[in-house]
Design a protein around this motif. Sequence first.
Motif, mmCIF file in Angstrom:
data_model
loop_
_atom_site.group_PDB
_atom_site.id
_atom_site.type_symbol
_atom_site.label_atom_id
_atom_site.label_comp_id
_atom_site.label_asym_id
_atom_site.label_seq_id
_atom_site.Cartn_x
_atom_site.Cartn_y
_atom_site.Cartn_z
ATOM 1 N N GLY A 80 -10.273 29.194 43.622
ATOM 2 C CA GLY A 80 -9.213 29.624 42.708
ATOM 3 C C GLY A 80 -8.348 30.748 43.266
ATOM 4 O O GLY A 80 -7.170 30.549 43.588
ATOM 5 N N ILE A 81 -8.937 31.934 43.412
ATOM 6 C CA ILE A 81 -8.198 33.083 43.947
ATOM 7 C C ILE A 81 -7.806 32.858 45.404
ATOM 8 O O ILE A 81 -6.714 33.273 45.837
ATOM 9 C CB ILE A 81 -9.030 34.378 43.798
ATOM 10 N N SER A 104 -6.917 30.048 46.825
ATOM 11 C CA SER A 104 -5.697 29.222 46.857
ATOM 12 C C SER A 104 -4.457 30.057 46.531
ATOM 13 O O SER A 104 -3.411 29.925 47.189
ATOM 14 C CB SER A 104 -5.819 28.070 45.845
ATOM 15 N N TYR A 105 -4.613 30.927 45.535
ATOM 16 C CA TYR A 105 -3.484 31.779 45.145
ATOM 17 C C TYR A 105 -3.089 32.731 46.282
ATOM 18 O O TYR A 105 -1.891 32.879 46.606
ATOM 19 C CB TYR A 105 -3.846 32.564 43.890
ATOM 20 N N LEU A 106 -4.098 33.377 46.893
ATOM 21 C CA LEU A 106 -3.813 34.323 47.974
ATOM 22 C C LEU A 106 -3.196 33.637 49.193
ATOM 23 O O LEU A 106 -2.289 34.182 49.836
ATOM 24 C CB LEU A 106 -5.087 35.063 48.391
ATOM 25 N N LEU A 123 -1.398 30.903 49.177
ATOM 26 C CA LEU A 123 -0.011 30.556 48.816
ATOM 27 C C LEU A 123 0.887 31.783 48.919
ATOM 28 O O LEU A 123 2.001 31.717 49.486
ATOM 29 C CB LEU A 123 0.023 29.974 47.399
ATOM 30 N N ARG A 124 0.446 32.897 48.383
ATOM 31 C CA ARG A 124 1.223 34.134 48.453
ATOM 32 C C ARG A 124 1.395 34.604 49.906
ATOM 33 O O ARG A 124 2.450 35.122 50.279
ATOM 34 C CB ARG A 124 0.527 35.231 47.647
ATOM 35 N N TYR A 125 0.365 34.389 50.722
ATOM 36 C CA TYR A 125 0.423 34.806 52.123
ATOM 37 C C TYR A 125 1.497 34.015 52.868
ATOM 38 O O TYR A 125 2.221 34.562 53.714
ATOM 39 C CB TYR A 125 -0.949 34.596 52.770
ATOM 40 N N GLN A 173 4.158 32.842 51.577
ATOM 41 C CA GLN A 173 5.476 33.220 51.061
ATOM 42 C C GLN A 173 5.988 34.524 51.673
ATOM 43 O O GLN A 173 7.148 34.876 51.507
ATOM 44 C CB GLN A 173 5.417 33.346 49.529
ATOM 45 N N TYR A 181 -9.797 28.759 54.663
ATOM 46 C CA TYR A 181 -9.601 28.057 53.391
ATOM 47 C C TYR A 181 -10.183 26.647 53.470
ATOM 48 O O TYR A 181 -10.835 26.185 52.516
ATOM 49 C CB TYR A 181 -8.101 28.011 53.075
#
Length: 197
Positions: free
Chosen positions: A84-85, A87-89, A91-93, A95, A110
């Motif tokens: 969960g977290i 995947s979010y991190l 994605l943010r990385y 960006q 990952y």
Amino acid sequence: DSPWCNVKGMPMLLHHLCSILGMTVGTITGNYGTEMIATIFGSEITNPLLQFRWFLRENGNNETILGEIVDHAFMFLFGFFRIGIGSYLLLRYFQQDTDFWGRLGGVVIYCISWMFWINIIIFAAKKYKKIKSHEKNNSKNNNDSMIEDDLVKEGEKSSYCNSEKLYYNKSQRQLNGSSNKHQLHLQRFITYKYSSH
């Protein structure tokens, strides 16, 4: 189980090799400190539960309520943090203005997390299937036992009824025999009395 989906096999080996390589690169270059801290935190937060589960299994206590709690807690924390977290991190990385090696390291870690997660899901599915099969067999055995008890009770009842019937018939024969004897004695007495006069 396939080797790539085994906790003791390829994913675990890749996990440790990538961690060692990442920390080595970070130490030498002085970069990727934030990425390494986030990766180590996400990777090792479930480790105490994993080790605790190992101790329970070695002592034969993994099928207890405590073992079930540890298994569920491990699955929840792993799915929440690393999938969960994570995947979010990741994605943010992507960006942000980050370099190729940082992104490559993040993707590799990952993917390894997903290999572990697939293994955990397979394990949970097999365990659930085993539990359901065990419950089904127990239910069937209980039903068979109840049917057997009913048959035994019916047999005992039938045997009792037959015994009662035999006793009744025997008693009737004895009574009939006794009655016939009395009638015979009475007839002999009458015959003797009247023939003597």
